[in-house]
Design a protein around this motif. Structure first.
Motif, short mmCIF file in Angstrom:
data_model
loop_
_atom_site.label_atom_id
_atom_site.label_comp_id
_atom_site.label_asym_id
_atom_site.label_seq_id
_atom_site.Cartn_x
_atom_site.Cartn_y
_atom_site.Cartn_z
N GLY A 19 -15.31 6.09 -31.86
CA GLY A 19 -14.83 7.02 -30.84
C GLY A 19 -15.82 7.18 -29.70
N ALA A 20 -17.11 7.24 -30.02
CA ALA A 20 -18.12 7.39 -28.99
C ALA A 20 -18.15 6.16 -28.08
CB ALA A 20 -19.49 7.62 -29.63
N ALA A 21 -18.06 4.98 -28.67
CA ALA A 21 -18.08 3.76 -27.87
C ALA A 21 -16.84 3.66 -26.99
CB ALA A 21 -18.17 2.53 -28.79
N ALA A 22 -15.70 4.01 -27.54
CA ALA A 22 -14.45 3.95 -26.77
C ALA A 22 -14.49 4.91 -25.59
CB ALA A 22 -13.26 4.25 -27.67
N LEU A 23 -14.98 6.12 -25.83
CA LEU A 23 -15.04 7.10 -24.76
C LEU A 23 -16.02 6.67 -23.68
CD1 LEU A 23 -14.12 9.77 -23.61
CD2 LEU A 23 -15.81 10.93 -25.04
N GLU A 24 -17.13 6.05 -24.07
CA GLU A 24 -18.10 5.56 -23.09
C GLU A 24 -17.49 4.46 -22.23
OE1 GLU A 24 -22.59 3.61 -22.92
OE2 GLU A 24 -21.86 4.54 -24.76
N LEU A 25 -16.76 3.54 -22.86
CA LEU A 25 -16.08 2.48 -22.10
C LEU A 25 -15.05 3.07 -21.15
CD1 LEU A 25 -15.53 -0.18 -24.91
CD2 LEU A 25 -16.91 -0.50 -22.84
N LEU A 26 -14.30 4.03 -21.64
CA LEU A 26 -13.27 4.66 -20.82
C LEU A 26 -13.89 5.38 -19.63
CD1 LEU A 26 -10.20 5.17 -20.69
CD2 LEU A 26 -10.58 7.24 -22.02
N ALA A 27 -15.00 6.08 -19.87
CA ALA A 27 -15.67 6.80 -18.79
C ALA A 27 -16.23 5.85 -17.74
CB ALA A 27 -16.78 7.67 -19.36
N GLN B 299 -15.20 2.48 -17.13
CA GLN B 299 -14.30 1.54 -16.47
C GLN B 299 -12.85 1.97 -16.44
OE1 GLN B 299 -15.39 -1.77 -18.98
NE2 GLN B 299 -13.61 -1.52 -20.30
N GLY B 300 -12.53 3.14 -17.00
CA GLY B 300 -11.17 3.65 -16.95
C GLY B 300 -10.23 3.01 -17.93
N GLU B 301 -10.72 2.19 -18.82
CA GLU B 301 -9.90 1.49 -19.81
C GLU B 301 -10.81 1.00 -20.92
OE1 GLU B 301 -7.43 0.99 -21.77
OE2 GLU B 301 -6.11 0.92 -20.02
N PHE B 302 -10.19 0.57 -22.01
CA PHE B 302 -10.95 -0.01 -23.11
C PHE B 302 -10.02 -0.92 -23.90
CE2 PHE B 302 -8.72 3.37 -25.25
CZ PHE B 302 -8.44 2.84 -26.49
N SER B 303 -10.62 -1.78 -24.69
CA SER B 303 -9.87 -2.58 -25.64
C SER B 303 -10.64 -2.57 -26.95
CB SER B 303 -9.68 -4.01 -25.15
OG SER B 303 -10.91 -4.71 -25.15
N VAL B 304 -9.96 -2.84 -28.04
CA VAL B 304 -10.64 -2.87 -29.33
C VAL B 304 -11.70 -3.97 -29.37
CG1 VAL B 304 -10.34 -3.13 -31.82
CG2 VAL B 304 -8.67 -1.81 -30.49
N PRO B 305 -11.45 -5.17 -28.84
CA PRO B 305 -12.53 -6.17 -28.80
C PRO B 305 -13.75 -5.70 -28.00
CG PRO B 305 -10.42 -7.25 -28.51
CD PRO B 305 -10.15 -5.77 -28.45
N GLN B 306 -13.53 -4.97 -26.91
CA GLN B 306 -14.66 -4.44 -26.14
C GLN B 306 -15.47 -3.45 -26.97
OE1 GLN B 306 -12.53 -2.90 -22.72
NE2 GLN B 306 -13.35 -4.52 -21.41
N ILE B 307 -14.78 -2.62 -27.72
CA ILE B 307 -15.47 -1.67 -28.59
C ILE B 307 -16.31 -2.41 -29.61
CG2 ILE B 307 -15.14 0.11 -30.37
CD1 ILE B 307 -12.58 0.91 -28.86
N ALA B 308 -15.72 -3.45 -30.20
CA ALA B 308 -16.45 -4.23 -31.20
C ALA B 308 -17.70 -4.86 -30.60
CB ALA B 308 -15.52 -5.31 -31.77
N ARG B 309 -17.57 -5.42 -29.40
CA ARG B 309 -18.75 -6.02 -28.76
C ARG B 309 -19.81 -4.97 -28.48
NH1 ARG B 309 -14.77 -9.13 -26.10
NH2 ARG B 309 -14.79 -7.75 -24.27
N ALA B 310 -19.40 -3.81 -28.02
CA ALA B 310 -20.36 -2.74 -27.71
C ALA B 310 -21.11 -2.29 -28.96
CB ALA B 310 -19.64 -1.56 -27.07
N LEU B 311 -20.45 -2.38 -30.11
CA LEU B 311 -21.06 -1.94 -31.36
C LEU B 311 -21.71 -3.08 -32.14
CD1 LEU B 311 -18.30 0.57 -32.55
CD2 LEU B 311 -20.52 1.11 -31.56
N GLY B 312 -21.55 -4.30 -31.64
CA GLY B 312 -22.16 -5.44 -32.32
C GLY B 312 -21.51 -5.81 -33.62
#
Length: 204
Positions: free
Chosen positions: A15-23, A25-38
């Motif tokens: 949730g924290a990673a998704a909210l950071e991506l959303l803040a 770039q205004g959007e997120f994807s599950v693959p982006q969340i995975a990359r952000a979390l390694g």
């Protein structure tokens, strides 16, 4: 046993990673969340029910900043006003989350519980059951629109020589355009909500 190099994946980190991506770039994807979390994308899906589940994690994180305890206050209109101000502040911190959360159904149990308290507040104040959701939705529209307004430029209009009245009104308003507009809207909303009760005595 050696500790893992990467902290174990959980819903809070997702949730924290998704909210950071959303803040950002205004959007997120599950693959982006995975990359952000390694981690692998499949690992994220072990913890959430797809994109919809991630959205609810975002909703929970944003709404956790709302003072739900304000709804237990009295009188009812003061409690509703305090809740609205806290609601606005929580979403103003994440304006890019507003379009996403406003256009997806609310499923998060903690958030639904807060709405349950809001319904109870209005019913005890004497509102009819059929009035409750229009009142809450109207207040939510005001609050979230104002939260977006806080993220907008202070100067939202660019008058021309052909709009001298607009230019004069803009010059006269002074600083704090979004705050002043919110006060007008909230005051008018609460005044109208009081008339809906029709002088009914609180119950419960």
């Amino acid at each position: 046993m050696a500790r893992p190099r990467t902290p174990l994946l959980d819903r809070d980190r997702i949730g924290a990673a998704a909210l950071e991506l959303l803040a950002e770039q205004g959007e997120f994807s599950v693959p982006q969340i995975a990359r952000a979390l390694g981690v692998q994308t499949a690992s994220v899906y072990h913890h959430v029910d797809g994109r919809a589940g991630v959205i609810e994690l975002i909703r929970e994180r944003v709404c956790a900043e709302i003072d739900g305890g304000a709804l237990a206050g009295a009188p009812w209109d003061g409690a509703l006003e305090a809740w609205a101000r806290s609601y606005r502040a929580a979403f103003a911190a994440y304006p890019r989350a507003i379009p996403l959360l406003m256009t997806t159904p609310v499923r998060a149990p903690a958030v639904l519980a807060q709405y349950e308290e809001a319904v109870l507040l209005l019913l005890r104040a004497g509102f009819r059951l059929d009035q409750v959701m229009p009142v809450l939705t109207g207040l939510e529209n005001l609050v979230l629109g104002s939260a977006l307004d806080l993220a907008a430029p202070e100067a939202m209009w660019e008058p021309t020589p052909r709009t001298p009245l607009l230019a004069g009104a803009l010059a006269a308003q002074g600083p704090g355009r979004a705050e002043a507009a919110f006060e007008v809207g909230l005051t008018a909303f609460l005044a109208y909500a009081r008339t809906l009760r029709g002088g009914a005595e609180p119950t419960g």
